[in-house]
Design a protein around this motif. Structure first.
Motif, PDB file in Angstrom:
ATOM      1  N   THR A   1       0.888  15.734 -48.665  1.00  0.00           N
ATOM      2  CA  THR A   1       0.884  14.331 -49.098  1.00  0.00           C
ATOM      3  C   THR A   1      -0.452  13.997 -49.761  1.00  0.00           C
ATOM      4  O   THR A   1      -0.495  13.383 -50.834  1.00  0.00           O
ATOM      5  CB  THR A   1       1.117  13.393 -47.902  1.00  0.00           C
ATOM      6  OG1 THR A   1       2.404  13.653 -47.336  1.00  0.00           O
ATOM      7  CG2 THR A   1       1.043  11.937 -48.345  1.00  0.00           C
TER       8      THR A   1
ATOM      9  N   GLU B   1       4.967  21.220 -33.746  1.00  0.00           N
ATOM     10  CA  GLU B   1       4.983  19.840 -34.226  1.00  0.00           C
ATOM     11  C   GLU B   1       3.665  19.470 -34.911  1.00  0.00           C
ATOM     12  O   GLU B   1       3.662  18.844 -35.979  1.00  0.00           O
ATOM     13  CB  GLU B   1       5.251  18.886 -33.062  1.00  0.00           C
ATOM     14  CG  GLU B   1       5.406  17.437 -33.511  1.00  0.00           C
ATOM     15  CD  GLU B   1       5.799  16.536 -32.358  1.00  0.00           C
ATOM     16  OE1 GLU B   1       5.719  15.299 -32.535  1.00  0.00           O
ATOM     17  OE2 GLU B   1       6.184  17.044 -31.286  1.00  0.00           O
ATOM     18  N   LYS B   2       2.558  19.872 -34.276  1.00  0.00           N
ATOM     19  CA  LYS B   2       1.251  19.563 -34.863  1.00  0.00           C
ATOM     20  C   LYS B   2       1.054  20.316 -36.171  1.00  0.00           C
ATOM     21  O   LYS B   2       0.475  19.797 -37.125  1.00  0.00           O
ATOM     22  CB  LYS B   2       0.139  19.919 -33.884  1.00  0.00           C
ATOM     23  CG  LYS B   2       0.060  18.985 -32.676  1.00  0.00           C
ATOM     24  CD  LYS B   2      -1.100  19.375 -31.774  1.00  0.00           C
ATOM     25  CE  LYS B   2      -1.213  18.432 -30.583  1.00  0.00           C
ATOM     26  NZ  LYS B   2      -2.346  18.810 -29.681  1.00  0.00           N
ATOM     27  N   SER B   3       1.537  21.543 -36.194  1.00  0.00           N
ATOM     28  CA  SER B   3       1.398  22.339 -37.412  1.00  0.00           C
ATOM     29  C   SER B   3       2.182  21.719 -38.561  1.00  0.00           C
ATOM     30  O   SER B   3       1.686  21.612 -39.687  1.00  0.00           O
ATOM     31  CB  SER B   3       1.887  23.768 -37.150  1.00  0.00           C
ATOM     32  OG  SER B   3       1.818  24.540 -38.338  1.00  0.00           O
ATOM     33  N   LEU B   4       3.405  21.299 -38.279  1.00  0.00           N
ATOM     34  CA  LEU B   4       4.213  20.681 -39.323  1.00  0.00           C
ATOM     35  C   LEU B   4       3.613  19.352 -39.775  1.00  0.00           C
ATOM     36  O   LEU B   4       3.643  19.022 -40.968  1.00  0.00           O
ATOM     37  CB  LEU B   4       5.638  20.465 -38.813  1.00  0.00           C
ATOM     38  CG  LEU B   4       6.456  21.743 -38.586  1.00  0.00           C
ATOM     39  CD1 LEU B   4       7.791  21.392 -37.930  1.00  0.00           C
ATOM     40  CD2 LEU B   4       6.683  22.480 -39.898  1.00  0.00           C
ATOM     41  N   ASP B   5       3.068  18.609 -38.830  1.00  0.00           N
ATOM     42  CA  ASP B   5       2.431  17.339 -39.171  1.00  0.00           C
ATOM     43  C   ASP B   5       1.204  17.568 -40.053  1.00  0.00           C
ATOM     44  O   ASP B   5       0.970  16.824 -41.018  1.00  0.00           O
ATOM     45  CB  ASP B   5       2.036  16.596 -37.894  1.00  0.00           C
ATOM     46  CG  ASP B   5       1.436  15.233 -38.199  1.00  0.00           C
ATOM     47  OD1 ASP B   5       2.142  14.400 -38.800  1.00  0.00           O
ATOM     48  OD2 ASP B   5       0.250  15.018 -37.843  1.00  0.00           O
ATOM     49  N   TYR B   6       0.450  18.614 -39.718  1.00  0.00           N
ATOM     50  CA  TYR B   6      -0.738  18.948 -40.517  1.00  0.00           C
ATOM     51  C   TYR B   6      -0.337  19.294 -41.955  1.00  0.00           C
ATOM     52  O   TYR B   6      -0.947  18.824 -42.921  1.00  0.00           O
ATOM     53  CB  TYR B   6      -1.482  20.127 -39.880  1.00  0.00           C
ATOM     54  CG  TYR B   6      -2.591  20.688 -40.740  1.00  0.00           C
ATOM     55  CD1 TYR B   6      -3.848  20.097 -40.769  1.00  0.00           C
ATOM     56  CD2 TYR B   6      -2.362  21.809 -41.558  1.00  0.00           C
ATOM     57  CE1 TYR B   6      -4.861  20.612 -41.570  1.00  0.00           C
ATOM     58  CE2 TYR B   6      -3.370  22.316 -42.366  1.00  0.00           C
ATOM     59  CZ  TYR B   6      -4.615  21.718 -42.368  1.00  0.00           C
ATOM     60  OH  TYR B   6      -5.605  22.213 -43.164  1.00  0.00           O
ATOM     61  N   GLN B   7       0.731  20.108 -42.077  1.00  0.00           N
ATOM     62  CA  GLN B   7       1.177  20.498 -43.413  1.00  0.00           C
ATOM     63  C   GLN B   7       1.688  19.296 -44.198  1.00  0.00           C
ATOM     64  O   GLN B   7       1.435  19.173 -45.403  1.00  0.00           O
ATOM     65  CB  GLN B   7       2.276  21.553 -43.303  1.00  0.00           C
ATOM     66  CG  GLN B   7       1.795  22.890 -42.761  1.00  0.00           C
ATOM     67  CD  GLN B   7       2.900  23.944 -42.759  1.00  0.00           C
ATOM     68  OE1 GLN B   7       3.660  24.034 -43.712  1.00  0.00           O
ATOM     69  NE2 GLN B   7       3.008  24.697 -41.679  1.00  0.00           N
ATOM     70  N   LYS B   8       2.392  18.397 -43.493  1.00  0.00           N
ATOM     71  CA  LYS B   8       2.919  17.211 -44.161  1.00  0.00           C
ATOM     72  C   LYS B   8       1.782  16.355 -44.711  1.00  0.00           C
ATOM     73  O   LYS B   8       1.818  15.902 -45.862  1.00  0.00           O
ATOM     74  CB  LYS B   8       3.779  16.400 -43.190  1.00  0.00           C
ATOM     75  CG  LYS B   8       4.368  15.138 -43.810  1.00  0.00           C
ATOM     76  CD  LYS B   8       5.214  14.389 -42.787  1.00  0.00           C
ATOM     77  CE  LYS B   8       5.789  13.112 -43.378  1.00  0.00           C
ATOM     78  NZ  LYS B   8       6.616  12.369 -42.398  1.00  0.00           N
ATOM     79  N   ARG B   9       0.757  16.141 -43.866  1.00  0.00           N
ATOM     80  CA  ARG B   9      -0.379  15.330 -44.306  1.00  0.00           C
ATOM     81  C   ARG B   9      -1.139  16.018 -45.440  1.00  0.00           C
ATOM     82  O   ARG B   9      -1.582  15.366 -46.388  1.00  0.00           O
ATOM     83  CB  ARG B   9      -1.324  15.066 -43.126  1.00  0.00           C
ATOM     84  CG  ARG B   9      -0.789  14.002 -42.157  1.00  0.00           C
ATOM     85  CD  ARG B   9      -1.798  13.646 -41.068  1.00  0.00           C
ATOM     86  NE  ARG B   9      -1.914  14.698 -40.067  1.00  0.00           N
ATOM     87  CZ  ARG B   9      -2.936  15.522 -39.957  1.00  0.00           C
ATOM     88  NH1 ARG B   9      -3.953  15.422 -40.814  1.00  0.00           N
ATOM     89  NH2 ARG B   9      -2.966  16.444 -39.010  1.00  0.00           N
TER      90      ARG B   9
END
Length: 290
Positions: A15, A4-12
């Motif tokens: 963006t 979850e943190k990895s995907l959030d990092y990639q999303k940010r």
């Protein structure tokens, strides 16, 4: 870092990178590239492929955009460099100028791929150590190289001539030893075969001298032709090195300071990008107060 943190990092990250592209922020684009290279342990040249899903056209577009700003900045940072739109860096605007290298957009460095490019700084260092005798020393080295074979033949010829000159003395000593009564007569009889070979040895030595003299004459002619042919080229190269050195010391306190600036092009460019908005804001404030 979990999923979850990895995907959030990639999303940010994507963006922020998209926002940097929309804002035409060279600083944030480069920061994104540097951060990705550091986090994933990639070479900087590999990062655009990763970020842009290996879309070659998109990578080319990003490269062309970033290169435009980098080229414009470098022409100000090192004013005697002429940089083409495709990143070719030429040293000066004089005749016979040399290509210094190629500007790499991702690393923000001038890359030197050929031996000729990599030889420029050593040439300048040699020139800076003794400008007055730079050309004289290069011509002396050329002379030594061109005449090396002739010098070798000259040494062999002198040795052969010395051997021929020593031959009569050897024959005189031999005749003196053969004289003296019955003992001398017996020695003459015993040594007769060797004595008969002596004239042949002398003829061989004389033939070798003649051959070496002919070879030496040809070698000297070839050496002089080579020296005359390459002398002009070295004079031109020395003049170009002088132009380069004069351009450097007109902008920098020393050659070492110039070399140091080359090593910090990336840092200096990033600092310039970071200072850009502040300078612009300061200028707007000054205009408002005018």
């Amino acid at each position: 870092m979990d999923i979850e943190k990895s995907l959030d990092y990639q999303k940010r990250f994507f963006t922020n990178f998209a926002a940097a592209w929309q804002d035409h922020s060279d600083l944030d684009l480069y920061r994104g590239i540097d951060a990705t290279a550091d986090a994933l342990r990639l070479d900087l040249s590999e990062v655009p492929g990763y970020i842009l899903a290996y879309d070659k056209q998109a990578q080319s577009e990003l490269r062309a955009y970033l290169q435009k700003g980098l080229v414009e900045w470098l022409q100000t940072y090192i004013p005697f460099f002429e940089v083409s739109a495709d990143g070719i860096v030429m040293f000066g605007d004089w005749y016979h100028r040399r290509q210094f290298g190629v500007l790499d957009v991702w690393t923000r460095q001038i890359m030197q791929y050929s031996d000729a490019e990599r030889q420029i700084l050593p040439d300048l260092e040699t020139y800076a150590a003794d400008p007055e005798n730079y050309l004289k020393k290069r011509l002396a080295n050329l002379h030594d190289e061109a005449y090396s074979e002739a010098d070798h033949l000259q040494s062999r010829l002198e040795q052969a001539q010395a051997a021929v000159a020593a031959e009569p003395d050897a024959l005189t000593r031999s005749s003196r030893e053969r004289s003296g009564g019955f003992k001398g007569l017996m020695k003459n009889f015993i040594d007769q075969p060797e004595d008969e070979a002596a004239p042949q040895s002398s003829q061989t030595d004389s033939s070798e001298v003649a051959s070496l003299q002919s070879q030496l004459k040809d070698a000297r002619a070839e050496a002089q032709a080579r020296y005359d042919e390459e002398k002009r080229q070295i004079q031109v190269e020395a003049a170009v090195t002088n132009y380069e050195y004069q351009a450097i010391i007109s902008q920098y306190s020393s050659l070492q300071q110039f070399e140091n600036s080359l090593q910090h092009i990336a840092d200096s460019y990033m600092a310039s990008l970071a200072a850009g908005p502040q300078l612009a804001a300061q200028k707007e404030s000054d205009d408002d107060n005018a």
